[in-house]
Design a protein around this motif. Sequence first.
Motif, mmCIF file in Angstrom:
data_model
loop_
_atom_site.group_PDB
_atom_site.id
_atom_site.type_symbol
_atom_site.label_atom_id
_atom_site.label_comp_id
_atom_site.label_asym_id
_atom_site.label_seq_id
_atom_site.Cartn_x
_atom_site.Cartn_y
_atom_site.Cartn_z
ATOM 1 N N GLU A 1 -4.591 7.829 -5.851
ATOM 2 C CA GLU A 1 -3.860 8.605 -4.852
ATOM 3 C C GLU A 1 -4.760 9.025 -3.705
ATOM 4 O O GLU A 1 -4.369 8.988 -2.545
ATOM 5 N N MET A 2 -5.959 9.421 -4.067
ATOM 6 C CA MET A 2 -6.916 9.794 -3.025
ATOM 7 C C MET A 2 -7.122 8.647 -2.045
ATOM 8 O O MET A 2 -7.072 8.825 -0.829
ATOM 9 N N LEU A 3 -7.351 7.484 -2.595
ATOM 10 C CA LEU A 3 -7.714 6.361 -1.758
ATOM 11 C C LEU A 3 -6.515 5.737 -1.051
ATOM 12 O O LEU A 3 -6.654 5.126 -0.010
ATOM 13 N N LYS B 1 4.308 3.937 3.513
ATOM 14 C CA LYS B 1 4.132 5.386 3.490
ATOM 15 C C LYS B 1 4.953 6.074 4.574
ATOM 16 O O LYS B 1 5.148 5.557 5.650
ATOM 17 N N ASN C 1 -4.071 7.087 0.448
ATOM 18 C CA ASN C 1 -3.573 7.736 1.658
ATOM 19 C C ASN C 1 -4.392 7.411 2.886
ATOM 20 O O ASN C 1 -4.823 8.276 3.618
ATOM 21 N N GLY C 2 -4.615 6.161 3.070
ATOM 22 C CA GLY C 2 -5.276 5.749 4.294
ATOM 23 C C GLY C 2 -6.753 5.459 4.163
ATOM 24 O O GLY C 2 -7.363 4.939 5.088
ATOM 25 N N SER C 3 -7.341 5.787 3.014
ATOM 26 C CA SER C 3 -8.771 5.587 2.900
ATOM 27 C C SER C 3 -9.160 4.122 2.706
ATOM 28 O O SER C 3 -10.229 3.703 3.098
ATOM 29 N N ASN D 1 -15.074 11.606 -1.384
ATOM 30 C CA ASN D 1 -15.163 10.231 -1.851
ATOM 31 C C ASN D 1 -16.579 9.711 -1.676
ATOM 32 O O ASN D 1 -17.358 10.265 -0.913
ATOM 33 N N ASN E 1 -7.663 9.091 -8.509
ATOM 34 C CA ASN E 1 -8.490 8.276 -7.627
ATOM 35 C C ASN E 1 -7.634 7.385 -6.743
ATOM 36 O O ASN E 1 -7.858 7.282 -5.544
ATOM 37 N N PRO F 1 -0.212 13.473 3.381
ATOM 38 C CA PRO F 1 -0.809 13.326 4.718
ATOM 39 C C PRO F 1 -1.798 12.166 4.770
ATOM 40 O O PRO F 1 -2.484 11.889 3.793
ATOM 41 N N ASN F 2 -1.826 11.517 5.881
ATOM 42 C CA ASN F 2 -2.717 10.370 6.070
ATOM 43 C C ASN F 2 -4.163 10.832 6.291
ATOM 44 O O ASN F 2 -4.467 11.540 7.243
ATOM 45 N N ASN F 3 -5.019 10.388 5.385
ATOM 46 C CA ASN F 3 -6.417 10.816 5.450
ATOM 47 C C ASN F 3 -7.097 10.463 6.762
ATOM 48 O O ASN F 3 -7.930 11.216 7.259
ATOM 49 N N ILE F 4 -6.790 9.312 7.258
ATOM 50 C CA ILE F 4 -7.450 8.872 8.484
ATOM 51 C C ILE F 4 -7.107 9.808 9.632
ATOM 52 O O ILE F 4 -7.986 10.242 10.384
#
Lengths: 340, 340
Positions: B112-114, A4, B116-118, A94, B110, A50-53
Amino acid sequence: MRPKITLKQIAKELDVSISTVSKALRDSPEIGEDTKEKIKAFAKFYNYKPNNIALSLKNRKTKTIGIIIPEIVHHFFTTVISGVEKVANELGYNVLVCLSDNSFDKEVLNMEMLANGSTDGFIMSLAKETMQKGDYHHLVEAINQGMPLVLFDRVIDEITCDKVIIDDVNGAKKAVQHLIDIGCKKIALISTVDYVSVGKLRTKGYKTALKDNFFNVDESLILKIEEMDESEAEIERFLKDKDIDGVFAVNEHFAISAIKAIQENGKKVPDDVSVIGFTDGELSKRFIPSLTTVSQHGTRMGEEAARMLIEKLENTPAEDEKYKTIIVETGLVTRNSTKS
Amino acid sequence: MRPKITLKQIAKELDVSISTVSKALRDSPEIGEDTKEKIKAFAKFYNYKPNNIALSLKNRKTKTIGIIIPEIVHHFFTTVISGVEKVANELGYNVLVCLSDNSFDKEVLNMEMLANGSTDGFIMSLAKETMQKGDYHHLVEAINQGMPLVLFDRVIDEITCDKVIIDDVNGAKKAVQHLIDIGCKKIALISTVDYVSVGKLRTKGYKTALKDNFFNVDESLILKIEEMDESEAEIERFLKDKDIDGVFAVNEHFAISAIKAIQENGKKVPDDVSVIGFTDGELSKRFIPSLTTVSQHGTRMGEEAARMLIEKLENTPAEDEKYKTIIVETGLVTRNSTKS
DNA sequence: CAAAGGCACGAAATCGTTTTCGTGTTGAAA
DNA sequence: TTTCAACACGAAAACGATTTCGTGCCTTTG
């Protein structure tokens, strides 16, 4: 393999600052049109997200909600998860699922795992063991830490928080009333032990319905089951040669075991004995005879719970003072296990 | 309300540096014994727990695995989740559950959501629509980004990754062989459309078993169902006045619908017609007659999938080159829907 | 021509950890 | 008395993003 891409990399590549990139992507008026264009194009090309974390850390919210249930291989809970998932996803959240296996220790462990930043709030139904012990310190802890909590189905009065329940008493009452309406005179109850709140409440509904109709409550017609595993044998023993014409069971399994036992006793369902269950699952629909049940609307409960939790999460903690208890009404689904 | 305490706060309170606190809590030899004592005591008192999000950001791993399934109100998937959860928890991982609702778009969203760092990796079973479209770009993307992926049950050959499947062909073969062994001559198949891989494979097993026994394959005895919702009516129409003595259905629901249809035709199960289903769920156990089924061991599949994924996650990407496909063998559970 | 204002961008702090690399103090050896 | 380890601790960077507050430069105006 193409890992990424980050803001920093875009910045370096395009020879601008990180802030510029961030602002450009968020369409800030501070940045010139042409620079914006360039950055956006580059970001799009490299599929920047963007990085969720990092966002979670910055915003101090994870946009995920934790759901802890006693067991997942139980159709009712599955439908609840499904409802939670639906609403959560629609609102950009989530769902982290944890199973307590009805164990107090696992429940506490799960909560601790999730409470350290993994989730913004909890939706849960308590483990049997937890209700038995009456130890709710983990719930109190979570609330004290400012984590919203929504309890559903297996709730307790001791904890003040949002709750979603069904009207167990009323549901049971409706069921028993229906049995009485179709002419049943001797109605047995197959329930769980009293520390499981639903068992207690449904028992109450059963008794209320009887009293309302001037029947007297015969304790010998009431069975309270402790061990799920031995329920079938216990029910068989209980119904053996019992003179009854109606059975109200607090879940599908008990209802089906009852039907089996009744048939083995040489009687017919529904001709000789009418049976009503609780929780409208796959089993009730498909069983032969299909079961008349009190339907619990798990999906609705999940949806309501998720909505409540997210509302708490997104509102200022100022008006956090009042907690609601939503009662999802039950329905009676009439099928072939009761006379008409 | 007492919000969570951080290293920084401990440091300020005890008048030491953040690094000292961190090291003390991790029992570093760099820190003097007495300071360690003091810090540990303080941390324990305030119930300090490191913030998972910060750790995730620092370590670039979240210690959670995402599982995406077509639908949760399907007993088989539930058992898989249960297996994944078990192993994941034992190894210190959380499980993020997402539902695709059998929709391609939701599946992509789903992921894509996950992605990104999840989550650190995925365990998934493909949506029906995805298999139909044959568009797997989202899977490729994930793999390219270095996210391990384990497919189970509904897998595809086009994607190279770890997989957990059951031996569908063999399971079906076993079932049909059993029907033949107990004397069935005309065996019908109730399957799904071919783009659902399991439907195709089980059909293959059915045909193989017939051929192995020198039966010829009669296409008029094969029903392929497209719409789950209308399956019951379709099966009824299909079996109407059909001269058969055995049915193999690729799932529980079809099997039960078949039994109903057969009974409505005035025939008896298992006396006139023997029926075998696939997937050993609650329904099969509880239905009357209880169903003889090919059991799928969902929990085992989930466990295996989780183990494979976590192994990939924890090992250096050096030896990432080889992918495994684990085949969980099926069992035949004999009950009352088949003659003995 | 000088002051002022606006535009376009950058530096740096922040979220909570971990970890590397100093640095000041102490004690002992030379 | 000087020197050098060893010890105990702190400063700062890093993870990836957002946001506040500057700041340099150009244009406009008095």
